[in-house]
Design a protein around this motif. Structure first.
Motif, PDB file in Angstrom:
ATOM      1  N   LYS A 111     -23.767   7.492  66.755  1.00 54.77           N
ATOM      2  CA  LYS A 111     -24.829   7.111  65.811  1.00 54.77           C
ATOM      3  C   LYS A 111     -25.784   8.278  65.575  1.00 54.77           C
ATOM      4  N   GLY A 112     -26.140   8.960  66.659  1.00 54.17           N
ATOM      5  CA  GLY A 112     -27.049  10.086  66.531  1.00 54.17           C
ATOM      6  C   GLY A 112     -26.436  11.226  65.726  1.00 54.17           C
ATOM      7  N   ALA A 113     -25.131  11.468  65.930  1.00 53.16           N
ATOM      8  CA  ALA A 113     -24.462  12.538  65.197  1.00 53.16           C
ATOM      9  C   ALA A 113     -24.430  12.242  63.702  1.00 53.16           C
ATOM     10  N   ILE A 114     -24.119  11.001  63.351  1.00 49.56           N
ATOM     11  CA  ILE A 114     -24.104  10.613  61.937  1.00 49.56           C
ATOM     12  C   ILE A 114     -25.501  10.717  61.346  1.00 49.56           C
ATOM     13  N   LEU A 152     -31.098   6.526  62.602  1.00 53.03           N
ATOM     14  CA  LEU A 152     -30.713   6.050  63.932  1.00 53.03           C
ATOM     15  C   LEU A 152     -31.321   4.684  64.222  1.00 53.03           C
ATOM     16  N   GLY A 153     -32.588   4.502  63.857  1.00 51.75           N
ATOM     17  CA  GLY A 153     -33.227   3.198  64.050  1.00 51.75           C
ATOM     18  C   GLY A 153     -32.545   2.111  63.257  1.00 51.75           C
ATOM     19  N   LEU A 154     -32.152   2.428  62.023  1.00 54.02           N
ATOM     20  CA  LEU A 154     -31.434   1.467  61.197  1.00 54.02           C
ATOM     21  C   LEU A 154     -30.086   1.122  61.813  1.00 54.02           C
ATOM     22  N   LEU A 194     -27.455  14.133  70.833  1.00 53.30           N
ATOM     23  CA  LEU A 194     -28.272  14.088  72.046  1.00 53.30           C
ATOM     24  C   LEU A 194     -29.506  13.219  71.841  1.00 53.30           C
ATOM     25  N   TYR A 195     -30.077  13.288  70.664  1.00 55.68           N
ATOM     26  CA  TYR A 195     -31.241  12.448  70.341  1.00 55.68           C
ATOM     27  C   TYR A 195     -30.843  10.980  70.330  1.00 55.68           C
ATOM     28  N   GLY A 196     -29.657  10.701  69.795  1.00 59.65           N
ATOM     29  CA  GLY A 196     -29.174   9.322  69.786  1.00 59.65           C
ATOM     30  C   GLY A 196     -29.003   8.782  71.197  1.00 59.65           C
ATOM     31  N   LEU A 197     -28.534   9.626  72.104  1.00 63.02           N
ATOM     32  CA  LEU A 197     -28.381   9.206  73.494  1.00 63.02           C
ATOM     33  C   LEU A 197     -29.733   8.967  74.147  1.00 63.02           C
ATOM     34  N   GLY A 211     -27.408  20.301  63.249  1.00 62.48           N
ATOM     35  CA  GLY A 211     -28.108  19.025  63.116  1.00 62.48           C
ATOM     36  C   GLY A 211     -27.351  17.904  63.791  1.00 62.48           C
ATOM     37  N   VAL A 212     -26.026  17.990  63.794  1.00 56.64           N
ATOM     38  CA  VAL A 212     -25.196  16.935  64.366  1.00 56.64           C
ATOM     39  C   VAL A 212     -25.299  16.913  65.888  1.00 56.64           C
TER      40      VAL A 212
END
Length: 201
Positions: A14-17, A160-162, A94-97, A88-89
């Motif tokens: 999800k974070g990568a997308i 990511l929140g969505l 990592l941000y998604g995790l 960015g991906v």
């Protein structure tokens, strides 16, 4: 694959997308801002760039030259675009995790964008010789980079929140217990039976 591993992979995906979408928005915004700059500002930025190339194209060119390969045009631009999106991906994954299971946070998104701007644009690119010294660039280039990276972080966080809201499991529905059928009322069924009334004292 265990459930924990699946959740980790899902959060990073999800974070990568989200990061890829953030890069796309960042590029659109950066292009709009660049096109509004005066010619002399663009020329100064062009002179500050090593070989007249942006950092990702310089990186691809350097790697190719180390292998004895000369790249120009699309042969250089396509790998550079992949590297550009990877910047960015990968942080997005990592941000998604790090944000797994949490809702959107504009403050956290802005911090992500600011961090990427400072680390990549203002530090690493110069240290690696992929960009000129910061003072060689006009202030407009720095402002454009800052605003664009803030947009990257905010969009990454919002997407990511969505994704978290869309994929969050629905709460289990509560099923009412099946009423017991009194032995002295064989005419009743579980659908029509009601719990016996309490005995008045």
């Amino acid at each position: 694959m265990q459930r924990g591993a699946v959740s980790v992979v899902g959060a990073m995906l999800k974070g990568a997308i989200a990061g890829a979408i953030g890069v796309w928005v960042m590029d659109r915004l950066s292009t709009v801002l660049y096109e509004r700059e005066r010619d002399e500002v663009r020329e100064r930025e062009e002179r500050a760039r090593p070989r007249g190339l942006d950092p990702t194209r310089n990186l691809v060119t350097r790697v190719a030259e180390a292998r004895g390969i000369t790249l120009t045009g699309d042969a250089r631009d396509q790998p550079a675009l992949v590297v550009h999106y990877a910047l960015g991906v990968v942080p997005g994954a990592l941000y998604g995790l790090a944000r797994a299971g949490r809702g959107a946070s504009p403050l956290a998104g802005a911090a992500l964008g600011l961090g990427l701007f400072v680390v990549n644009d203002e530090a690493l690119n110069t240290a690696l010789g992929l960009a000129g010294k910061p003072r060689a660039y006009p202030w407009q280039a720095h402002a454009r980079g800052l605003v664009s990276h803030l947009a990257l972080g905010l969009v990454t966080d919002a997407v990511l929140g969505l994704a978290h809201r869309v994929t969050a499991p629905c709460p289990e529905a509560r099923v009412a217990p099946t009423p017991e059928v009194p032995e002295d009322r064989p005419d009743l069924t579980p659908d029509t039976a009601v719990p016996p009334a309490p005995i008045a004292s």
